[in-house]
Design a protein around this motif. Structure first.
Motif, PDB file in Angstrom:
ATOM      1  N   GLN A  96       0.875  -1.166   0.000  1.00  0.00           N
ATOM      2  CA  GLN A  96       0.000   0.000   0.000  1.00  0.00           C
ATOM      3  C   GLN A  96       0.918   1.222   0.000  1.00  0.00           C
ATOM      4  OE1 GLN A  96      -3.595  -0.447   2.636  1.00  0.00           O
ATOM      5  NE2 GLN A  96      -2.357  -2.132   3.440  1.00  0.00           N
ATOM      6  N   ARG A  97       0.876   1.989  -1.101  1.00  0.00           N
ATOM      7  CA  ARG A  97       1.744   3.160  -1.236  1.00  0.00           C
ATOM      8  C   ARG A  97       0.920   4.441  -1.170  1.00  0.00           C
ATOM      9  NH1 ARG A  97       5.130   2.889  -6.633  1.00  0.00           N
ATOM     10  NH2 ARG A  97       3.043   2.531  -7.430  1.00  0.00           N
ATOM     11  N   PHE A  98       1.390   5.373  -0.356  1.00  0.00           N
ATOM     12  CA  PHE A  98       0.773   6.698  -0.253  1.00  0.00           C
ATOM     13  C   PHE A  98       1.767   7.719  -0.762  1.00  0.00           C
ATOM     14  CE2 PHE A  98      -1.877   4.373   2.606  1.00  0.00           C
ATOM     15  CZ  PHE A  98      -3.099   5.023   2.580  1.00  0.00           C
ATOM     16  N   LEU A  99       1.307   8.570  -1.669  1.00  0.00           N
ATOM     17  CA  LEU A  99       2.134   9.655  -2.189  1.00  0.00           C
ATOM     18  C   LEU A  99       1.465  10.967  -1.805  1.00  0.00           C
ATOM     19  CD1 LEU A  99       4.590  10.420  -3.889  1.00  0.00           C
ATOM     20  CD2 LEU A  99       3.114  10.359  -5.899  1.00  0.00           C
ATOM     21  N   PHE A 100       2.055  11.659  -0.826  1.00  0.00           N
ATOM     22  CA  PHE A 100       1.532  12.944  -0.368  1.00  0.00           C
ATOM     23  C   PHE A 100       2.146  14.050  -1.222  1.00  0.00           C
ATOM     24  CE2 PHE A 100       0.416  10.323   3.154  1.00  0.00           C
ATOM     25  CZ  PHE A 100      -0.666  10.951   3.762  1.00  0.00           C
ATOM     26  N   ASP A 111       6.588   5.373 -11.123  1.00  0.00           N
ATOM     27  CA  ASP A 111       5.360   5.268 -11.909  1.00  0.00           C
ATOM     28  C   ASP A 111       4.320   6.313 -11.503  1.00  0.00           C
ATOM     29  OD1 ASP A 111       5.154   3.913  -9.448  1.00  0.00           O
ATOM     30  OD2 ASP A 111       3.474   2.725 -10.156  1.00  0.00           O
ATOM     31  N   LEU A 112       4.390   6.809 -10.276  1.00  0.00           N
ATOM     32  CA  LEU A 112       3.398   7.768  -9.789  1.00  0.00           C
ATOM     33  C   LEU A 112       3.822   9.226  -9.988  1.00  0.00           C
ATOM     34  CD1 LEU A 112       2.359   6.054  -6.426  1.00  0.00           C
ATOM     35  CD2 LEU A 112       1.182   5.978  -8.622  1.00  0.00           C
ATOM     36  N   ALA A 113       5.085   9.540  -9.739  1.00  0.00           N
ATOM     37  CA  ALA A 113       5.545  10.928  -9.833  1.00  0.00           C
ATOM     38  C   ALA A 113       5.338  11.524 -11.225  1.00  0.00           C
ATOM     39  CB  ALA A 113       7.007  11.025  -9.401  1.00  0.00           C
ATOM     40  N   PRO A 114       5.661  10.809 -12.310  1.00  0.00           N
ATOM     41  CA  PRO A 114       5.404  11.392 -13.631  1.00  0.00           C
ATOM     42  C   PRO A 114       3.921  11.666 -13.891  1.00  0.00           C
ATOM     43  CG  PRO A 114       6.951   9.588 -13.830  1.00  0.00           C
ATOM     44  CD  PRO A 114       6.423   9.565 -12.418  1.00  0.00           C
ATOM     45  N   LEU A 115       3.039  10.868 -13.307  1.00  0.00           N
ATOM     46  CA  LEU A 115       1.601  11.125 -13.462  1.00  0.00           C
ATOM     47  C   LEU A 115       1.209  12.426 -12.774  1.00  0.00           C
ATOM     48  CD1 LEU A 115       0.052   7.572 -12.914  1.00  0.00           C
ATOM     49  CD2 LEU A 115       0.386   8.794 -15.061  1.00  0.00           C
ATOM     50  N   VAL A 116       1.785  12.674 -11.603  1.00  0.00           N
ATOM     51  CA  VAL A 116       1.515  13.928 -10.897  1.00  0.00           C
ATOM     52  C   VAL A 116       2.003  15.107 -11.732  1.00  0.00           C
ATOM     53  CG1 VAL A 116       2.068  15.290  -8.844  1.00  0.00           C
ATOM     54  CG2 VAL A 116       1.560  12.853  -8.617  1.00  0.00           C
ATOM     55  N   ASN A 117       3.203  14.973 -12.286  1.00  0.00           N
ATOM     56  CA  ASN A 117       3.748  16.047 -13.118  1.00  0.00           C
ATOM     57  C   ASN A 117       2.888  16.282 -14.357  1.00  0.00           C
ATOM     58  OD1 ASN A 117       5.854  16.354 -11.317  1.00  0.00           O
ATOM     59  ND2 ASN A 117       7.236  15.040 -12.480  1.00  0.00           N
ATOM     60  N   LYS A 118       2.428  15.202 -14.968  1.00  0.00           N
ATOM     61  CA  LYS A 118       1.571  15.329 -16.154  1.00  0.00           C
ATOM     62  C   LYS A 118       0.248  15.997 -15.786  1.00  0.00           C
ATOM     63  CE  LYS A 118       0.578  14.626 -20.448  1.00  0.00           C
ATOM     64  NZ  LYS A 118       1.215  15.448 -21.475  1.00  0.00           N
ATOM     65  N   ALA A 119      -0.328  15.613 -14.660  1.00  0.00           N
ATOM     66  CA  ALA A 119      -1.581  16.222 -14.207  1.00  0.00           C
ATOM     67  C   ALA A 119      -1.388  17.715 -13.974  1.00  0.00           C
ATOM     68  CB  ALA A 119      -2.079  15.542 -12.935  1.00  0.00           C
ATOM     69  N   LYS A 120      -0.271  18.088 -13.359  1.00  0.00           N
ATOM     70  CA  LYS A 120       0.006  19.506 -13.125  1.00  0.00           C
ATOM     71  C   LYS A 120       0.164  20.244 -14.457  1.00  0.00           C
ATOM     72  CE  LYS A 120       3.054  22.745 -10.835  1.00  0.00           C
ATOM     73  NZ  LYS A 120       4.275  22.962 -10.117  1.00  0.00           N
ATOM     74  N   ASP A 121       0.864  19.637 -15.406  1.00  0.00           N
ATOM     75  CA  ASP A 121       1.029  20.247 -16.729  1.00  0.00           C
ATOM     76  C   ASP A 121      -0.312  20.413 -17.438  1.00  0.00           C
ATOM     77  OD1 ASP A 121       3.730  20.332 -16.262  1.00  0.00           O
ATOM     78  OD2 ASP A 121       4.199  18.587 -17.520  1.00  0.00           O
ATOM     79  N   MET A 122      -1.161  19.404 -17.327  1.00  0.00           N
ATOM     80  CA  MET A 122      -2.486  19.486 -17.951  1.00  0.00           C
ATOM     81  C   MET A 122      -3.302  20.643 -17.378  1.00  0.00           C
ATOM     82  SD  MET A 122      -3.615  15.493 -18.347  1.00  0.00           S
ATOM     83  CE  MET A 122      -5.280  15.920 -18.822  1.00  0.00           C
TER      84      MET A 122
END
Length: 141
Positions: free
Chosen positions: A80-84, A123-134
């Protein structure tokens, strides 16, 4: 209260990658369940799961400590991974084993969008960056 809820505006991206809206106490974000299947010549040998949580509305280290101290293992769940998501990192990663790893692991990470990330969240950090860019591209037009 750390509030990076602008990431909520990129729900199409999160849905595409298998995430659903998630909330716990005052925390908000998204979560997903991943299934891992171990096959052999005779068929399926094993099946286990992992949960990922991306949390963008939280109280920083206080909520991370709450998750770390109270979160329980789940049947057949390996990790179980949490990314704050934070503006300024308030804690380092924390890893906890349930019954020496036989009942799974709990991992809690702090991440600032655009910063260098821990290899365990590659796998999670690039999704956060992409969401921020979007969100930024929608804001600017």
């Amino acid at each position: 209260m750390v509030d990076m809820s602008f990431l909520d505006k990129s729900m199409d991206l999160w849905t595409y990658w298998g995430f659903e809206p998630w909330s716990y106490k005052q925390m908000k974000g998204v979560s997903r369940k991943i299934t891992f299947v171990k096959d052999s010549f005779l068929g399926e040998v094993g099946r286990y799961y992992a949960y990922d949580y991306v949390v963008w509305a939280h109280q920083g280290v206080r909520d991370a400590a709450d998750i770390f101290s109270t979160w329980k293992p789940l049947p057949d769940v390996m990790t179980q991974r949490f990314l704050f998501i934070e503006q300024i990192p308030t804690f380092k990663k924390k890893v906890k084993t349930f019954f020496w790893g036989f009942r799974g692991f709990l991992e809690v990470y702090s991440y600032v969008p655009g910063a260098v990330w821990d290899p365990k969240i590659k796998d999670l950090a690039p999704l956060v960056n992409k969401a921020k860019d979007m969100v930024n591209s929608q804001t600017w037009g």
